[in-house]
Design a protein around this motif. Structure first.
Motif, PDB file in Angstrom:
ATOM      1  N   LEU A 107      21.232  -8.279  72.859  1.00  0.00           N
ATOM      2  CA  LEU A 107      21.055  -7.421  71.686  1.00  0.00           C
ATOM      3  C   LEU A 107      19.616  -6.924  71.626  1.00  0.00           C
ATOM      4  O   LEU A 107      18.710  -7.508  72.220  1.00  0.00           O
ATOM      5  CB  LEU A 107      21.392  -8.190  70.413  1.00  0.00           C
ATOM      6  CG  LEU A 107      22.766  -8.864  70.363  1.00  0.00           C
ATOM      7  CD1 LEU A 107      22.938  -9.566  69.023  1.00  0.00           C
ATOM      8  CD2 LEU A 107      23.884  -7.862  70.598  1.00  0.00           C
ATOM      9  N   ASP A 108      19.419  -5.835  70.893  1.00  0.00           N
ATOM     10  CA  ASP A 108      18.070  -5.307  70.707  1.00  0.00           C
ATOM     11  C   ASP A 108      17.314  -6.201  69.737  1.00  0.00           C
ATOM     12  O   ASP A 108      17.546  -6.176  68.533  1.00  0.00           O
ATOM     13  CB  ASP A 108      18.139  -3.874  70.173  1.00  0.00           C
ATOM     14  CG  ASP A 108      16.746  -3.291  69.911  1.00  0.00           C
ATOM     15  OD1 ASP A 108      15.760  -3.879  70.417  1.00  0.00           O
ATOM     16  OD2 ASP A 108      16.642  -2.271  69.221  1.00  0.00           O
ATOM     17  N   LYS A 109      16.402  -7.009  70.278  1.00  0.00           N
ATOM     18  CA  LYS A 109      15.578  -7.887  69.452  1.00  0.00           C
ATOM     19  C   LYS A 109      14.099  -7.531  69.583  1.00  0.00           C
ATOM     20  O   LYS A 109      13.224  -8.370  69.373  1.00  0.00           O
ATOM     21  CB  LYS A 109      15.817  -9.345  69.844  1.00  0.00           C
ATOM     22  CG  LYS A 109      17.252  -9.816  69.608  1.00  0.00           C
ATOM     23  CD  LYS A 109      17.438 -11.268  70.026  1.00  0.00           C
ATOM     24  CE  LYS A 109      18.875 -11.718  69.789  1.00  0.00           C
ATOM     25  NZ  LYS A 109      19.079 -13.135  70.197  1.00  0.00           N
ATOM     26  N   THR A 110      13.842  -6.287  69.942  1.00  0.00           N
ATOM     27  CA  THR A 110      12.465  -5.847  70.144  1.00  0.00           C
ATOM     28  C   THR A 110      11.735  -5.735  68.810  1.00  0.00           C
ATOM     29  O   THR A 110      12.352  -5.691  67.740  1.00  0.00           O
ATOM     30  CB  THR A 110      12.422  -4.492  70.863  1.00  0.00           C
ATOM     31  OG1 THR A 110      13.134  -3.517  70.062  1.00  0.00           O
ATOM     32  CG2 THR A 110      13.090  -4.577  72.233  1.00  0.00           C
ATOM     33  N   ASN A 111      10.412  -5.670  68.908  1.00  0.00           N
ATOM     34  CA  ASN A 111       9.571  -5.536  67.716  1.00  0.00           C
ATOM     35  C   ASN A 111       9.341  -4.062  67.387  1.00  0.00           C
ATOM     36  O   ASN A 111       8.252  -3.658  67.018  1.00  0.00           O
ATOM     37  CB  ASN A 111       8.223  -6.242  67.957  1.00  0.00           C
ATOM     38  CG  ASN A 111       7.480  -6.516  66.666  1.00  0.00           C
ATOM     39  OD1 ASN A 111       8.035  -7.049  65.711  1.00  0.00           O
ATOM     40  ND2 ASN A 111       6.208  -6.145  66.621  1.00  0.00           N
ATOM     41  N   SER A 112      10.397  -3.284  67.509  1.00  0.00           N
ATOM     42  CA  SER A 112      10.295  -1.835  67.339  1.00  0.00           C
ATOM     43  C   SER A 112      10.469  -1.435  65.878  1.00  0.00           C
ATOM     44  O   SER A 112      11.018  -2.180  65.066  1.00  0.00           O
ATOM     45  CB  SER A 112      11.373  -1.135  68.173  1.00  0.00           C
ATOM     46  OG  SER A 112      12.665  -1.454  67.669  1.00  0.00           O
ATOM     47  N   TRP A 113      10.023  -0.222  65.570  1.00  0.00           N
ATOM     48  CA  TRP A 113      10.150   0.273  64.189  1.00  0.00           C
ATOM     49  C   TRP A 113      11.609   0.376  63.773  1.00  0.00           C
ATOM     50  O   TRP A 113      11.931   0.238  62.592  1.00  0.00           O
ATOM     51  CB  TRP A 113       9.413   1.596  64.016  1.00  0.00           C
ATOM     52  CG  TRP A 113      10.007   2.795  64.696  1.00  0.00           C
ATOM     53  CD1 TRP A 113      11.248   3.351  64.489  1.00  0.00           C
ATOM     54  CD2 TRP A 113       9.388   3.627  65.684  1.00  0.00           C
ATOM     55  NE1 TRP A 113      11.431   4.461  65.263  1.00  0.00           N
ATOM     56  CE2 TRP A 113      10.298   4.661  66.018  1.00  0.00           C
ATOM     57  CE3 TRP A 113       8.152   3.617  66.311  1.00  0.00           C
ATOM     58  CZ2 TRP A 113      10.003   5.654  66.946  1.00  0.00           C
ATOM     59  CZ3 TRP A 113       7.865   4.604  67.227  1.00  0.00           C
ATOM     60  CH2 TRP A 113       8.780   5.598  67.549  1.00  0.00           C
ATOM     61  N   ASP A 114      12.521   0.635  64.707  1.00  0.00           N
ATOM     62  CA  ASP A 114      13.940   0.741  64.367  1.00  0.00           C
ATOM     63  C   ASP A 114      14.433  -0.541  63.691  1.00  0.00           C
ATOM     64  O   ASP A 114      15.106  -0.489  62.655  1.00  0.00           O
ATOM     65  CB  ASP A 114      14.772   0.998  65.625  1.00  0.00           C
ATOM     66  CG  ASP A 114      14.690   2.429  66.098  1.00  0.00           C
ATOM     67  OD1 ASP A 114      13.964   3.221  65.465  1.00  0.00           O
ATOM     68  OD2 ASP A 114      15.343   2.770  67.098  1.00  0.00           O
ATOM     69  N   ASN A 115      14.128  -1.678  64.287  1.00  0.00           N
ATOM     70  CA  ASN A 115      14.596  -2.942  63.729  1.00  0.00           C
ATOM     71  C   ASN A 115      13.951  -3.237  62.380  1.00  0.00           C
ATOM     72  O   ASN A 115      14.581  -3.839  61.501  1.00  0.00           O
ATOM     73  CB  ASN A 115      14.319  -4.073  64.711  1.00  0.00           C
ATOM     74  CG  ASN A 115      15.240  -4.006  65.917  1.00  0.00           C
ATOM     75  OD1 ASN A 115      16.345  -3.480  65.837  1.00  0.00           O
ATOM     76  ND2 ASN A 115      14.782  -4.526  67.043  1.00  0.00           N
ATOM     77  N   TYR A 116      12.714  -2.814  62.204  1.00  0.00           N
ATOM     78  CA  TYR A 116      12.056  -3.003  60.912  1.00  0.00           C
ATOM     79  C   TYR A 116      12.723  -2.156  59.829  1.00  0.00           C
ATOM     80  O   TYR A 116      12.862  -2.598  58.685  1.00  0.00           O
ATOM     81  CB  TYR A 116      10.567  -2.656  61.017  1.00  0.00           C
ATOM     82  CG  TYR A 116       9.728  -3.778  61.578  1.00  0.00           C
ATOM     83  CD1 TYR A 116       8.836  -4.476  60.771  1.00  0.00           C
ATOM     84  CD2 TYR A 116       9.826  -4.156  62.913  1.00  0.00           C
ATOM     85  CE1 TYR A 116       8.065  -5.518  61.275  1.00  0.00           C
ATOM     86  CE2 TYR A 116       9.063  -5.192  63.429  1.00  0.00           C
ATOM     87  CZ  TYR A 116       8.187  -5.871  62.609  1.00  0.00           C
ATOM     88  OH  TYR A 116       7.433  -6.909  63.115  1.00  0.00           O
ATOM     89  N   PHE A 117      13.136  -0.949  60.169  1.00  0.00           N
ATOM     90  CA  PHE A 117      13.772  -0.098  59.164  1.00  0.00           C
ATOM     91  C   PHE A 117      15.207  -0.534  58.877  1.00  0.00           C
ATOM     92  O   PHE A 117      15.704  -0.341  57.757  1.00  0.00           O
ATOM     93  CB  PHE A 117      13.700   1.373  59.583  1.00  0.00           C
ATOM     94  CG  PHE A 117      12.488   2.074  59.033  1.00  0.00           C
ATOM     95  CD1 PHE A 117      12.609   3.078  58.085  1.00  0.00           C
ATOM     96  CD2 PHE A 117      11.218   1.715  59.435  1.00  0.00           C
ATOM     97  CE1 PHE A 117      11.494   3.706  57.556  1.00  0.00           C
ATOM     98  CE2 PHE A 117      10.092   2.326  58.927  1.00  0.00           C
ATOM     99  CZ  PHE A 117      10.228   3.323  57.981  1.00  0.00           C
ATOM    100  N   VAL A 118      15.876  -1.118  59.848  1.00  0.00           N
ATOM    101  CA  VAL A 118      17.177  -1.732  59.564  1.00  0.00           C
ATOM    102  C   VAL A 118      16.986  -2.852  58.541  1.00  0.00           C
ATOM    103  O   VAL A 118      17.748  -2.970  57.572  1.00  0.00           O
ATOM    104  CB  VAL A 118      17.834  -2.268  60.853  1.00  0.00           C
ATOM    105  CG1 VAL A 118      19.047  -3.141  60.507  1.00  0.00           C
ATOM    106  CG2 VAL A 118      18.269  -1.122  61.750  1.00  0.00           C
TER     107      VAL A 118
END
Length: 267
Positions: free
Chosen positions: A204-215
């Motif tokens: 799964l996408d568990k990166t520290n990216s802005w996408d996951n922060y906005f989710v």
């Protein structure tokens, strides 16, 4: 020609834009030819972000190892630099936003209430696939293909904001932040083939990216905006029904970045 005088960290800098190009300009007083005194010119450690036509949109602070640069918003996007989630990767501090009318055409303009209203529409999960009806960054009543959105005067990458409608809608369906995180990780690429691969491999996408922060922004907001009560129906079947209650939690809370406590607990 456009001339701008911009105050950065207490120092005023002069910029000129002409011929689709912006330059940092210094006015130096000419002196006697025999005067060989050195003139110190301070170059600020900033990233000046412009439209393709050269007008300044906003200015970011350089990170360690970077130096003064003038670049287009599309070039900044390609580098995955962001200024709205301090704990996510590639963060740069936002120092200045040009609020003049002549740059507004570079953005799709919104309020946070606009984002919330879009999020209230009940959509199936597949609607949030790339270019689906829930793909906020693409659809006409969303960012409509603009890479930049201006929300209450603050610029954002549109694909970051587009995670919020997905997160809110998914939370209302599953009513669990971890479930929203899981679904977001599975469908991170926005297409079915990548989602199936993620389910099979468990990657799964568990990166520290802005996408996951906005989710996470969206799901944290939804948890406080929507509550649920099980009420009797007075019937033999079904005996109970689940009722959603919309609270008065302020939609402008969507503007708040993720805190360290929230990151460590949920990401």
């Amino acid at each position: 020609m456009i001339k701008e005088s911009i105050l950065i960290n207490g120092i005023e800098y002069q910029f000129e834009t002409k011929g689709n190009k912006t330059e940092l300009v210094y006015d130096i007083e000419l002196t006697d030819s025999k005067n060989d005194d050195l003139v110190n010119i301070g170059i600020p450690s900033i990233l000046v972000v412009t439209r393709n036509s050269g007008e300044i949109l906003f200015i970011l602070e350089c990170s360690e190892g970077e130096s003064f640069e003038i670049l287009s918003a599309s070039s900044l996007y390609e580098r995955k630099i962001q200024w709205f989630e301090p704990l996510a990767d590639n963060y740069r501090k936002l120092l200045y936003v040009n609020n003049k009318d002549y740059v507004k055409a570079a953005y799709k303009l919104f309020t946070w209430n606009d984002i919330y209203e879009f999020s209230l529409i009940d959509r199936s999960s597949v609607a949030y696939r790339t270019r689906g009806s829930g793909d906020w960054k693409y659809v006409a009543d969303g960012a409509n293909g603009y890479i930049l959105s201006l929300i209450d005067g603050v610029p954002y990458w549109s694909d970051a904001v587009g995670q919020i409608p997905f997160a809110i809608d998914t939370y209302r369906l599953l009513r669990n932040k971890n479930s929203v995180k899981f679904v977001g990780g599975v469908f991170a690429e926005g297409n079915f083939s990548a989602a199936i691969k993620s389910l099979i491999t468990g990657e799964l996408d568990k990166t520290n990216s802005w996408d996951n922060y906005f989710v996470l922004r969206g799901s944290l907001f939804a948890e406080k905006k929507f509550t649920y009560k099980v009420l009797p129906t007075g019937k033999d079947y079904p005996k109970n029904s689940l009722n959603e209650v919309i609270t008065n939690y302020d939609v402008n809370n969507l503007s708040k970045p993720i805190t360290k406590i929230e990151r460590d607990k949920y990401l």
